[in-house]
Design an enzyme around this catalytic site. Structure first.
Site, PDB file in Angstrom:
ATOM      1  N   LYS A 126       0.900  -1.060  -0.012  1.00  0.00           N
ATOM      2  CA  LYS A 126      -0.193   0.083  -0.078  1.00  0.00           C
ATOM      3  C   LYS A 126       0.755   1.310   0.028  1.00  0.00           C
ATOM      4  O   LYS A 126       0.564   2.261  -0.654  1.00  0.00           O
ATOM      5  CB  LYS A 126      -0.875  -0.110   1.409  1.00  0.00           C
ATOM      6  CG  LYS A 126      -1.444   1.464   1.643  1.00  0.00           C
ATOM      7  CD  LYS A 126      -2.471   1.194   2.681  1.00  0.00           C
ATOM      8  CE  LYS A 126      -2.009   1.781   4.045  1.00  0.00           C
ATOM      9  NZ  LYS A 126      -1.553   3.365   4.109  1.00  0.00           N
ATOM     10  N   ASN A 127       1.767   1.352   0.696  1.00  0.00           N
ATOM     11  CA  ASN A 127       2.593   2.568   0.945  1.00  0.00           C
ATOM     12  C   ASN A 127       3.632   2.914  -0.250  1.00  0.00           C
ATOM     13  O   ASN A 127       4.015   3.951  -0.168  1.00  0.00           O
ATOM     14  CB  ASN A 127       3.403   2.747   2.204  1.00  0.00           C
ATOM     15  CG  ASN A 127       2.364   2.706   3.642  1.00  0.00           C
ATOM     16  OD1 ASN A 127       1.329   3.189   3.381  1.00  0.00           O
ATOM     17  ND2 ASN A 127       3.045   2.478   4.719  1.00  0.00           N
ATOM     18  N   CYS A 150      -5.234  13.091  11.941  1.00  0.00           N
ATOM     19  CA  CYS A 150      -5.986  11.746  11.721  1.00  0.00           C
ATOM     20  C   CYS A 150      -5.911  10.906  12.984  1.00  0.00           C
ATOM     21  O   CYS A 150      -5.702  11.587  14.036  1.00  0.00           O
ATOM     22  CB  CYS A 150      -5.228  11.188  10.603  1.00  0.00           C
ATOM     23  SG  CYS A 150      -3.777  10.601  11.042  1.00  0.00           S
ATOM     24  N   ARG A 186      -1.146  15.238  12.114  1.00  0.00           N
ATOM     25  CA  ARG A 186      -0.226  14.793  10.923  1.00  0.00           C
ATOM     26  C   ARG A 186       0.271  15.927  10.148  1.00  0.00           C
ATOM     27  O   ARG A 186      -0.191  16.273   9.075  1.00  0.00           O
ATOM     28  CB  ARG A 186      -1.248  13.806   9.973  1.00  0.00           C
ATOM     29  CG  ARG A 186      -0.668  12.878   9.117  1.00  0.00           C
ATOM     30  CD  ARG A 186      -0.406  11.699   9.664  1.00  0.00           C
ATOM     31  NE  ARG A 186       0.366  10.814   9.204  1.00  0.00           N
ATOM     32  CZ  ARG A 186      -0.169   9.369   8.832  1.00  0.00           C
ATOM     33  NH1 ARG A 186      -1.409   8.930   9.144  1.00  0.00           N
ATOM     34  NH2 ARG A 186       0.361   8.539   8.011  1.00  0.00           N
ATOM     35  N   ASP A 196       4.071   1.053  11.887  1.00  0.00           N
ATOM     36  CA  ASP A 196       3.115   0.244  11.455  1.00  0.00           C
ATOM     37  C   ASP A 196       3.062  -1.259  12.083  1.00  0.00           C
ATOM     38  O   ASP A 196       1.941  -1.809  11.870  1.00  0.00           O
ATOM     39  CB  ASP A 196       3.061   0.192   9.956  1.00  0.00           C
ATOM     40  CG  ASP A 196       2.743   1.578   9.492  1.00  0.00           C
ATOM     41  OD1 ASP A 196       2.258   2.508  10.088  1.00  0.00           O
ATOM     42  OD2 ASP A 196       2.662   1.937   8.215  1.00  0.00           O
ATOM     43  N   ARG A 213      -8.735  -0.352   4.347  1.00  0.00           N
ATOM     44  CA  ARG A 213      -7.480   0.547   3.603  1.00  0.00           C
ATOM     45  C   ARG A 213      -6.293  -0.091   3.379  1.00  0.00           C
ATOM     46  O   ARG A 213      -5.474   0.305   2.598  1.00  0.00           O
ATOM     47  CB  ARG A 213      -7.335   1.754   4.897  1.00  0.00           C
ATOM     48  CG  ARG A 213      -8.375   2.759   5.074  1.00  0.00           C
ATOM     49  CD  ARG A 213      -8.021   3.811   5.925  1.00  0.00           C
ATOM     50  NE  ARG A 213      -6.879   4.153   5.460  1.00  0.00           N
ATOM     51  CZ  ARG A 213      -5.984   4.455   6.365  1.00  0.00           C
ATOM     52  NH1 ARG A 213      -6.132   4.558   7.403  1.00  0.00           N
ATOM     53  NH2 ARG A 213      -4.699   4.988   5.920  1.00  0.00           N
TER      54      ARG A 213
HETATM   55  C1  UD1 Z   1       4.188   7.000   6.105  1.00  0.00           C
HETATM   56  C2  UD1 Z   1       3.539   5.855   5.893  1.00  0.00           C
HETATM   57  C3  UD1 Z   1       2.851   5.415   7.337  1.00  0.00           C
HETATM   58  C4  UD1 Z   1       3.970   5.266   8.409  1.00  0.00           C
HETATM   59  C5  UD1 Z   1       4.819   6.530   8.489  1.00  0.00           C
HETATM   60  C6  UD1 Z   1       6.109   6.242   9.445  1.00  0.00           C
HETATM   61  C7  UD1 Z   1       2.356   6.165   3.759  1.00  0.00           C
HETATM   62  C8  UD1 Z   1       1.301   6.341   2.938  1.00  0.00           C
HETATM   63  N1  UD1 Z   1       2.209   6.080   5.087  1.00  0.00           N
HETATM   64  O1  UD1 Z   1       3.428   8.112   6.611  1.00  0.00           O
HETATM   65  O2  UD1 Z   1       2.089   4.043   7.233  1.00  0.00           O
HETATM   66  O3  UD1 Z   1       3.509   4.822   9.508  1.00  0.00           O
HETATM   67  O4  UD1 Z   1       5.194   6.602   7.163  1.00  0.00           O
HETATM   68  O5  UD1 Z   1       6.620   5.053   8.800  1.00  0.00           O
HETATM   69  O6  UD1 Z   1       3.378   5.891   3.389  1.00  0.00           O
HETATM   70  N2  UD1 Z   1       6.305  15.070  10.263  1.00  0.00           N
HETATM   71  C9  UD1 Z   1       6.133  16.280  10.851  1.00  0.00           C
HETATM   72  N3  UD1 Z   1       6.178  17.161   9.552  1.00  0.00           N
HETATM   73  C10 UD1 Z   1       5.892  16.888   8.447  1.00  0.00           C
HETATM   74  C11 UD1 Z   1       5.779  15.319   8.032  1.00  0.00           C
HETATM   75  C12 UD1 Z   1       6.135  14.357   8.943  1.00  0.00           C
HETATM   76  O7  UD1 Z   1       6.554  16.626  11.741  1.00  0.00           O
HETATM   77  O8  UD1 Z   1       5.780  17.676   7.289  1.00  0.00           O
HETATM   78  C13 UD1 Z   1       6.140  13.840  11.420  1.00  0.00           C
HETATM   79  C14 UD1 Z   1       5.111  13.126  11.802  1.00  0.00           C
HETATM   80  O9  UD1 Z   1       4.209  13.602  12.508  1.00  0.00           O
HETATM   81  C15 UD1 Z   1       5.597  12.056  12.181  1.00  0.00           C
HETATM   82  C16 UD1 Z   1       6.992  11.528  11.542  1.00  0.00           C
HETATM   83  O10 UD1 Z   1       7.355  13.032  10.834  1.00  0.00           O
HETATM   84  O11 UD1 Z   1       5.743  12.148  13.586  1.00  0.00           O
HETATM   85  C17 UD1 Z   1       7.067  10.652  10.529  1.00  0.00           C
HETATM   86  O12 UD1 Z   1       6.019  10.865   9.741  1.00  0.00           O
HETATM   87  P1  UD1 Z   1       6.098  10.531   8.092  1.00  0.00           P
HETATM   88  O13 UD1 Z   1       7.350   9.555   7.705  1.00  0.00           O
HETATM   89  O14 UD1 Z   1       6.053  11.747   7.373  1.00  0.00           O
HETATM   90  O15 UD1 Z   1       4.988   9.610   7.935  1.00  0.00           O
HETATM   91  P2  UD1 Z   1       3.942   9.578   6.500  1.00  0.00           P
HETATM   92  O16 UD1 Z   1       4.802   9.835   5.533  1.00  0.00           O
HETATM   93  O17 UD1 Z   1       2.661  10.542   6.976  1.00  0.00           O
END
Ligand code: UD1
Length: 419
Positions: A22-23, A116, A121, A307, A399
């Protein structure tokens, strides 16, 4: 509302093919926008998040057709660059379209994904990186209006303070449309990033370094459509492995690279399971109660994946001995704990830490999935529990898991979906 009825205590035995990831398929589908013409994506899982992504592509003017697990995207007639709030809310990772639309059309209008079920997020890293590349972004009442600035887009160095998976992917996509070289320092190293790089290379992109903390993209040249097979879903695999660990039995999973599961397999072995790996397969056997293990701290790849935290916790809660979990990636990622307690689990939470004291055997209960991985964790717990459980709110599970009940039944589980 439908639910799973699960009679626990049946060992799981046999072989199972793991579906596409999925990711990695979500950013790969967004990447199809980068070039006019038909891209062909194989091993594309049939999940509600994937359907939501295909709906977005259609709304933007693309053709998106599925035949079995192959999806064909034709981005020739891409005509719009705005994504309505309704679709953005359906799937928060749709923020990935920002980079792709900016690269292809130079403009994107979408909505802030907001918080979320995993807590806030933020997308500040995505936005500041795109601004560094030359995008102008207006944020008004939840709407995001993004376009190429007056001086156009150009490659730059971007340092990420957190190795965000989504931000790394968004920058890779945007950078394909930026003349010059973009370097991402402190990039996420997840295998899904490597999968995206492989697809972008197949489209003709000059990109290097995925899987390391430094990625370089030489952008600006036109890309062409491509054909790609999505990697196996390491989190779905971790879920089935934890199911076998909880219920006992022996199962072989195919279509997943064991080196993407190293941290999870190490925990399951420490807990008493026997693991064998091949090039694209993993076999796990477990005959007795699981033992407590050293602290499990979630971390960016190659650390233990956030995850897989819930599914491992569910397995260990019904074992023997204590395990400390520390969730370092997201707030609000212990929402499965209250439900596990309804099954008799002994879990104490203090901030980011959760102390799990194995109770030997959980008992069945009526349960509600709190989120995607939390819902899968309840299924894992129910497979190993004594008696019957009912797991509702299956929309969360759909999902990220294709045919979860059917696959588990094929391994010998007593699980049925009831209306
Ligand atoms: C992706 C995965 C999700 C997984 C996560 C961490 C997808 C669709 N989803 O989510 O399943 O749990 O990686 O491995 O691929 N953060 C910030 N600012 C930002 C972006 C992120 O502070 O602009 C923080 C987030 O709050 C979190 C951390 O960075 O604490 C990691 O998030 P991130 O790696 O961005 O997760 P996703 O890409 O949303």
């Amino acid at each position: 509302m439908s639910y799973y009825e699960i009679q626990g205590g049946r060992p799981l035995c046999g072989a199972l093919a793991i579906h596409g990831c999925k990711n990695s398929v979500l950013p790969i589908l967004a990447a199809c926008l980068l070039a006019p013409g038909q891209s062909v994506i194989h091993n594309c899982p049939d999940l509600s998040d994937v359907s939501a992504t295909l709906d977005i592509l259609r709304l933007l003017g693309c053709r998106a057709d599925r035949e079995g697990n192959t999806v064909v995207i034709d981005a020739s007639a891409l005509g719009r660059s705005d994504i309505p709030e309704r679709l953005m809310r359906e799937m928060r990772s749709s923020v990935i379209f920002l980079g792709a639309l900016l690269a292809r059309l130079g403009t994107a209008e979408l909505f802030y994904p907001g918080g979320c079920e995993l807590g806030p997020r933020p997308i500040d890293l995505h936005l500041s990186a795109l601004r560094t590349l030359g995008a102008e972004i207006l944020e008004e009442q939840g709407a995001l209006c993004c376009r190429r600035g007056r001086e156009g887009l150009s490659g730059r160095e971007i340092c990420l303070s957190i190795p965000s998976v989504g931000a790394t992917e968004n920058i890779m996509l945007a950078a394909c449309g930026c003349p010059g070289v973009t370097t991402i320092v402190g990039a996420a190293q997840e295998p899904e990033i490597v999968d995206l790089q492989n697809f972008l290379r197949a489209m003709g992109a000059e990109i290097d370094g995925a899987g390391t903390p430094a990625i370089a993209v030489r952008g600006g040249a036109p890309l062409h459509p491509a054909e790609h097979r999505v990697m196996g879903d390491r989190i779905a695999a971790a879920t089935y492995l934890c199911g076998v660990a909880a219920a006992g039995g022996e199962a072989e999973l195919t279509g997943v690279a064991p080196d993407t599961l190293t941290a999870v397999l190490a925990c399951l072995e420490e807990a008493g399971c026997t693991v064998h790996t091949g090039r694209d397969r993993v076999t796990l056997a477990n005959a007795g109660p699981l033992r407590g293990i050293r602290p499990v701290r979630t971390a960016p790849y190659p650390g233990f994946p956030t995850d897989a935290q819930a599914v491992l916790m569910a397995a260990l809660a019904g074992g023997e001995g204590a395990t400390l979990f520390v969730e370092n990636i997201f707030d609000s990622r212990y929402r499965h704990v209250d439900e596990l307690r309804r099954m008799g689990a002994d879990i104490q939470i203090a901030g980011r830490a959760a102390m799990v004291s194995g109770v030997g055997m959980l008992h069945g209960a009526g349960l509600r999935s709190p989120d995607l991985r939390g819902g899968a964790a309840l299924v894992v717990a129910a497979l190993g529990a004594e008696g019957a459980s009912q797991v509702s709110e299956l929309r969360h599970i759909r999902r990220g898991y294709q045919d979860l009940d059917k696959n588990l039944r094929a391994l010998g589980a007593d699980i049925r979906e009831l209306p």
